[in-house]
Write a protein that holds these residues in place. Structure first.
Motif, PDB file in Angstrom:
ATOM      1  N   GLY A 289       0.700  -1.311   0.095  1.00 34.94           N
ATOM      2  CA  GLY A 289       0.112  -0.038   0.074  1.00 34.94           C
ATOM      3  C   GLY A 289       0.797   1.429  -0.007  1.00 34.94           C
ATOM      4  O   GLY A 289       0.221   2.275   0.182  1.00 34.94           O
ATOM      5  N   THR A 290       2.064   1.301  -0.221  1.00 43.52           N
ATOM      6  CA  THR A 290       2.784   2.404  -0.385  1.00 43.52           C
ATOM      7  C   THR A 290       2.430   3.208  -1.692  1.00 43.52           C
ATOM      8  O   THR A 290       1.847   2.642  -2.580  1.00 43.52           O
ATOM      9  N   ASN A 291       3.184   4.263  -1.964  1.00 42.34           N
ATOM     10  CA  ASN A 291       2.753   5.213  -2.923  1.00 42.34           C
ATOM     11  C   ASN A 291       3.785   5.622  -4.233  1.00 42.34           C
ATOM     12  O   ASN A 291       3.598   6.238  -4.925  1.00 42.34           O
ATOM     13  N   ALA A 292       5.010   4.580  -3.805  1.00 43.59           N
ATOM     14  CA  ALA A 292       6.115   5.084  -4.921  1.00 43.59           C
ATOM     15  C   ALA A 292       6.361   6.300  -5.233  1.00 43.59           C
ATOM     16  O   ALA A 292       6.644   7.012  -6.237  1.00 43.59           O
ATOM     17  N   ILE A 293       6.515   7.287  -4.189  1.00 36.65           N
ATOM     18  CA  ILE A 293       6.645   8.750  -4.515  1.00 36.65           C
ATOM     19  C   ILE A 293       8.182   8.871  -5.048  1.00 36.65           C
ATOM     20  O   ILE A 293       8.063   9.631  -6.056  1.00 36.65           O
TER      21      ILE A 293
ATOM     22  N   GLU B 139     -12.389   3.863   1.356  1.00 36.73           N
ATOM     23  CA  GLU B 139     -11.528   4.049   2.634  1.00 36.73           C
ATOM     24  C   GLU B 139     -12.067   5.012   3.634  1.00 36.73           C
ATOM     25  O   GLU B 139     -11.649   4.896   4.739  1.00 36.73           O
ATOM     26  N   PHE B 140     -12.903   5.851   3.147  1.00 36.10           N
ATOM     27  CA  PHE B 140     -13.145   7.005   3.855  1.00 36.10           C
ATOM     28  C   PHE B 140     -14.419   7.291   4.356  1.00 36.10           C
ATOM     29  O   PHE B 140     -14.980   8.219   4.970  1.00 36.10           O
ATOM     30  N   MET B 141     -15.477   6.419   3.907  1.00 35.27           N
ATOM     31  CA  MET B 141     -16.799   6.442   4.406  1.00 35.27           C
ATOM     32  C   MET B 141     -16.829   5.941   5.773  1.00 35.27           C
ATOM     33  O   MET B 141     -16.180   5.064   6.530  1.00 35.27           O
ATOM     34  N   ASN B 142     -17.649   6.648   6.605  1.00 39.80           N
ATOM     35  CA  ASN B 142     -17.956   6.445   8.191  1.00 39.80           C
ATOM     36  C   ASN B 142     -19.645   5.874   8.292  1.00 39.80           C
ATOM     37  O   ASN B 142     -20.339   6.664   7.611  1.00 39.80           O
TER      38      ASN B 142
ATOM     39  N   PHE C 278      -7.613   5.850  22.064  1.00 36.31           N
ATOM     40  CA  PHE C 278      -8.268   6.432  21.014  1.00 36.31           C
ATOM     41  C   PHE C 278      -6.962   6.062  19.652  1.00 36.31           C
ATOM     42  O   PHE C 278      -7.466   5.720  18.526  1.00 36.31           O
ATOM     43  N   MET C 279      -5.647   6.305  19.868  1.00 35.06           N
ATOM     44  CA  MET C 279      -4.842   6.319  18.912  1.00 35.06           C
ATOM     45  C   MET C 279      -4.566   4.797  18.424  1.00 35.06           C
ATOM     46  O   MET C 279      -4.143   4.624  17.334  1.00 35.06           O
ATOM     47  N   ALA C 280      -4.755   3.907  19.605  1.00 37.35           N
ATOM     48  CA  ALA C 280      -4.706   2.455  19.020  1.00 37.35           C
ATOM     49  C   ALA C 280      -5.447   2.050  18.173  1.00 37.35           C
ATOM     50  O   ALA C 280      -5.223   1.575  17.038  1.00 37.35           O
ATOM     51  N   ASN C 281      -6.886   2.535  18.157  1.00 45.32           N
ATOM     52  CA  ASN C 281      -7.617   2.293  17.319  1.00 45.32           C
ATOM     53  C   ASN C 281      -7.739   3.070  16.029  1.00 45.32           C
ATOM     54  O   ASN C 281      -7.654   2.863  14.965  1.00 45.32           O
ATOM     55  N   TYR C 282      -6.888   4.294  16.095  1.00 43.74           N
ATOM     56  CA  TYR C 282      -6.697   5.161  14.903  1.00 43.74           C
ATOM     57  C   TYR C 282      -5.532   4.388  14.142  1.00 43.74           C
ATOM     58  O   TYR C 282      -5.530   4.332  12.923  1.00 43.74           O
TER      59      TYR C 282
ATOM     60  N   LYS D 142      -5.674   2.646  10.476  1.00 45.57           N
ATOM     61  CA  LYS D 142      -4.819   2.826   9.464  1.00 45.57           C
ATOM     62  C   LYS D 142      -3.846   1.844   8.926  1.00 45.57           C
ATOM     63  O   LYS D 142      -3.677   1.822   7.616  1.00 45.57           O
ATOM     64  N   ASP D 143      -3.533   0.957   9.796  1.00 48.36           N
ATOM     65  CA  ASP D 143      -2.543   0.156   9.454  1.00 48.36           C
ATOM     66  C   ASP D 143      -3.258  -1.275   8.913  1.00 48.36           C
ATOM     67  O   ASP D 143      -2.625  -2.187   8.575  1.00 48.36           O
ATOM     68  N   GLY D 144      -4.570  -1.217   8.865  1.00 45.33           N
ATOM     69  CA  GLY D 144      -5.256  -2.366   8.309  1.00 45.33           C
ATOM     70  C   GLY D 144      -5.506  -3.598   9.204  1.00 45.33           C
ATOM     71  O   GLY D 144      -5.286  -4.781   9.037  1.00 45.33           O
ATOM     72  N   VAL D 145      -5.186  -3.252  10.589  1.00 43.75           N
ATOM     73  CA  VAL D 145      -5.027  -4.398  11.617  1.00 43.75           C
ATOM     74  C   VAL D 145      -6.545  -4.492  12.379  1.00 43.75           C
ATOM     75  O   VAL D 145      -6.770  -3.476  13.182  1.00 43.75           O
ATOM     76  N   ASP D 146      -7.165  -5.517  12.448  1.00 45.94           N
ATOM     77  CA  ASP D 146      -8.420  -5.348  13.464  1.00 45.94           C
ATOM     78  C   ASP D 146      -9.228  -4.280  13.005  1.00 45.94           C
ATOM     79  O   ASP D 146      -9.835  -3.439  13.919  1.00 45.94           O
ATOM     80  N   VAL D 147      -9.299  -4.074  11.586  1.00 41.93           N
ATOM     81  CA  VAL D 147     -10.224  -2.623  11.324  1.00 41.93           C
ATOM     82  C   VAL D 147     -11.589  -2.745  11.816  1.00 41.93           C
ATOM     83  O   VAL D 147     -11.812  -1.667  12.153  1.00 41.93           O
TER      84      VAL D 147
END
Ligand code: HEM
Length: 497
Positions: free
Chosen positions: A54-58, A104-107, A207-211, A215-220
C-alpha cells in the motif's frame, strides 16, 4: 479442416496481439504519453511492484517526472501529472474522485466530504458548512479564541513547564496528536466535549490505538466500530450542549445540524450524516496537523538561529503569547489572529514545512470523464485514473531552487519585483491543501491552529533534539515520520519562569 482451425487460431492470436500489444503500444493516442516503464501500456505489474504494502512509490514518481516531464503513464489506466495546467484541468475541471475514496473514507456507511465521489451532492454538503471554516470566520471566532486559551494555558503549558523544569524529554509526536485532536474536537463539539488528550494520556493512547489499527489495516472492524461509537457519543453530547450556555459552542456540529434540519431526512439518518462528517474532520485533521507540527519542531530544533529569529518576531506581537505560570485568567492573552497570521517568518517556516513534508504527498486520484480529455496535449480516454502529487509539485527545481532543502527564507520577500514574482510563482505550485472544489476545507483552521501552537511554544521555550531516529517521511497517503516519534527537550526562555 485442419488449415481452417489453424487459420482461425492465427487470426484470433493476431487480433489479440493487435488489441493488447500493437494498439495500446503504438496506435492509440494514449500510447504517445511518456511511459515510466516500457511495460506500462500492457500491464500494471511494474507500478504494483513499486508499491509494496500500500505504499505510494513517491520516489518513483519523482524520478519519472524528472526524466519524462509533466505527464507520465504509470499503468494501462493510470497517469501522473505535475503541471499548473494539468492541476487546473484535473482538480477544477469536473473530474470525479476515484473509487478508493469511497472505499476508505466512508463512516457509518454514510458518505462525507472526503468520501463522496460525485461533485453535485458533495458541493451541496460543502456549502452547508464551508462558512464556519472560512478565513474570516476562523479569525473572528469567539469560540475558537475561548477554547484556544483553555487548551494552550490550561492543557499545554503546565506539562511543558514541568518538563522544562525537570529537564524531562517529551515525545512531541504524541503531543502533536493530542493537540490536533483536542483542537479539532473543541471546534466540532465545544470545549466541554473535546477529547482532552493533552492531559489524559491513557485516553489518548486508547483512541490512537484504534486510529492506528484502522490506518494499518489491523483489526479494522473492531477499531472502526469503537471510533464510530466514540464520535457518535460526542455528537449526542454536543446536541445536548447546544441548548445550554457552553464555554464554547459546538461550532461545526451545530452548523451542519441546523442546515440538515431544513432537509427532509429522518432524525436517525440526520444523526449519522452529521456523525460521519464529524469523524471525517477528526481523521482528516489529526494526522495532517501532527505531521506538520512534528516536522516544524524538528526543523526548528535543528536550527537554534532560526528559533531565535522566530522568537524575536513572536515577541514583537502587540500581545505576545507569553506564559507566566501564576498569571490570572485576565492576564492570559492571545495574539490578535490577523496580526499572528501576518508574521512573515512564522508564515515562511510553516509554508516551508508543508512544502518539504506535505502530509498528503501521494497522488490524489481522479478519473477522466466518460468523453475523455486532452491533458498536456495528449488525448486521454475516459475512465483513466489521473492524479497529482504535492511532493512532486513541491520538488520541482525549476520553481524551488535547491528544492529538497528546508529554506524558509525562500518565502520572505525583500519587496523588489523579482522576489515578489518568484514568491507568486512558488505559491502557484504550492499544493499542500489541494485545490478546486475538493480543496481542504480545514486549511484556514489548520493554519491558525498551527501558528498559534508554534507561537505558544517558541515564545516561551527553546527546543533541542533528544531522539529523532525514524524521522524520515513515510511513503504513504498520509505520511508522517516512519518512527512515529520525535523526542525533544524544552528549556524555558522566560527568566520569570
Ligand atoms: C496541515 C493540515 C492539513 C493538510 C496538509 C490537509 C490536506 C488536505 C488535502 C490535500 C485535501 C484534498 C484531498 C483530495 O483532494 O483528495 C484535503 C481535504 C480535506 N481536508 Fe484537509 N488538510 C489539513 C487539515 C485539515 C483539517 C484541520 C481538517 C478539519 C476540518 C481537514 C478536513 C478536510 C476535509 C473534510 C477534506 C475534504 C474536502 C472536500 O472534499 O471537499 N483538513 N485536506
Amino acid at each position: 479442416m485442419l488449415p481452417l482451425v489453424f487459420i482461425s487460431a492465427v487470426v484470433l492470436v493476431a487480433g489479440l496481439f493487435y488489441k493488447y500489444i500493437i494498439y495500446p503500444a503504438c496506435i492509440s493516442p494514449f500510447s504517445k504519453v511518456p511511459r515510466a516503464h516500457f511495460s506500462v501500456p500492457f500491464a500494471s505489474l511494474w507500478i504494483r511492484r513499486k508499491r509494496p504494502e500500500g505504499t505510494n512509490a513517491i520516489q518513483t514518481l519523482l524520478a519519472a517526472h524528472k526524466k519524462h516531464g509533466p505527464i507520465v503513464r504509470l499503468s494501462p489506466d493510470e497517469l501522473s501529472v505535475a503541471s499548473l495546467d494539468g492541476l487546473r484541468q484535473i482538480y477544477t475541471g469536473g473530474f470525479e474522485k476515484a473509487q478508493e475514496y469511497e472505499d476508505e473514507f466512508m463512516n457509518y456507511g454514510i458518505p462525507n466530504l472526503v468520501s463522496m465521489l460525485q461533485s453535485k451532492p458533495h458541493s451541496v454538503q460543502k456549502r452547508m458548512i464551508s462558512n464556519v471554516y472560512s478565513k474570516s470566520s476562523i479569525q473572528n471566532s469567539a469560540d475558537l479564541r475561548t477554547f484556544s486559551k483553555v487548551l494552550l494555558f490550561e492543557s499545554l503549558f503546565p506539562p511543558l513547564q514541568s518538563a522544562a523544569q525537570e529537564d524531562a524529554a517529551v515525545d512531541v509526536y504524541g503531543l502533536s496528536q493530542a493537540l490536533g485532536s483536542d483542537f479539532i474536537t473543541a471546534f466540532l463539539f465545544g470545549i466541554d466535549n473535546c477529547s482532552n488528550f493533552i492531559r489524559d494520556v491513557p485516553a489518548r493512547r486508547k483512541f490512537m490505538a484504534n486510529y492506528w489499527a484502522k490506518k494499518d489495516g489491523v483489526d479494522v472492524k473492531r477499531a472502526t466500530d469503537e471510533l464510530e461509537a466514540h464520535v457518535l457519543s460526542l455528537c449526542r453530547a454536543a446536541e445536548t450542549l447546544s441548548g445550554n450556555s457552553p464555554i464554547s459552542r459546538p461550532v461545526v456540529h451545530a452548523q451542519l445540524s441546523s442546515q440538515l434540519f431544513k432537509s427532509s431526512i429522518s432524525p436517525q439518518q440526520k444523526e449519522l450524516v452529521v456523525a460521519s462528517e464529524m469523524l471525517d474532520h477528526i481523521l482528516a485533521s489529526i494526522d495532517t496537523t501532527t505531521v506538520t507540527m512534528t516536522y516544524l519542531k524538528w526543523e526548528l530544533s535543528r536550527n537554534p538561529g532560526l528559533q531565535s529569529a522566530l522568537r524575536k518576531e513572536l515577541l514583537n506581537l502587540s500581545s505576545p503569547l507569553v506564559y507566566t505560570p501564576n498569571a490570572s485568567q485576565g492576564e492570559r492573552r492571545l495574539p490578535d489572529p490577523k496580526e499572528l497570521d501576518s508574521l512573515p517568518l512564522l508564515n515562511a517556516v510553516l509554508k516551508e514545512v508543508l512544502r518539504v513534508y506535505p502530509p498528503t504527498p501521494a497522488l490524489l486520484d481522479r478519473v477522466t470523464p466518460p468523453g475523455g480529455a486532452v491533458i498536456e496535449g495528449y488525448a486521454i480516454p475516459g475512465g483513466i485514473r489521473v492524479g497529482t502529487s504535492a511532493k512532486v509539485m513541491h520538488l520541482n527545481e525549476k520553481v524551488f531552487s535547491d528544492a529538497g532543502s528546508f529554506v524558509p527564507e525562500r518565502w520572505l520577500s525583500d519587496g523588489k519585483e523579482e522576489s515578489v514574482n518568484r514568491i507568486k510563482e512558488m505559491n502557484r505550485w504550492f499544493w499542500a491543501f489541494g485545490c478546486g472544489g475538493r480543496m481542504c476545507i480545514g486549511n484556514h483552521f489548520a493554519t491558525h491552529m498551527l501558528k498559534s501552537i508554534t507561537a505558544a511554544i517558541y515564545t516561551n521555550y527553546e527546543t533541542t533534539i533528544v531522539d529523532d531516529e525514524g524521522i524520515e517521511q513515510e511513503d504513504a497517503f498520509l505520511a508522517g515520520p516512519v518512527g512515529r516519534k520525535l523526542v525533544l527537550k524544552f528549556r524555558s526562555v522566560n527568566d520569570a519562569n
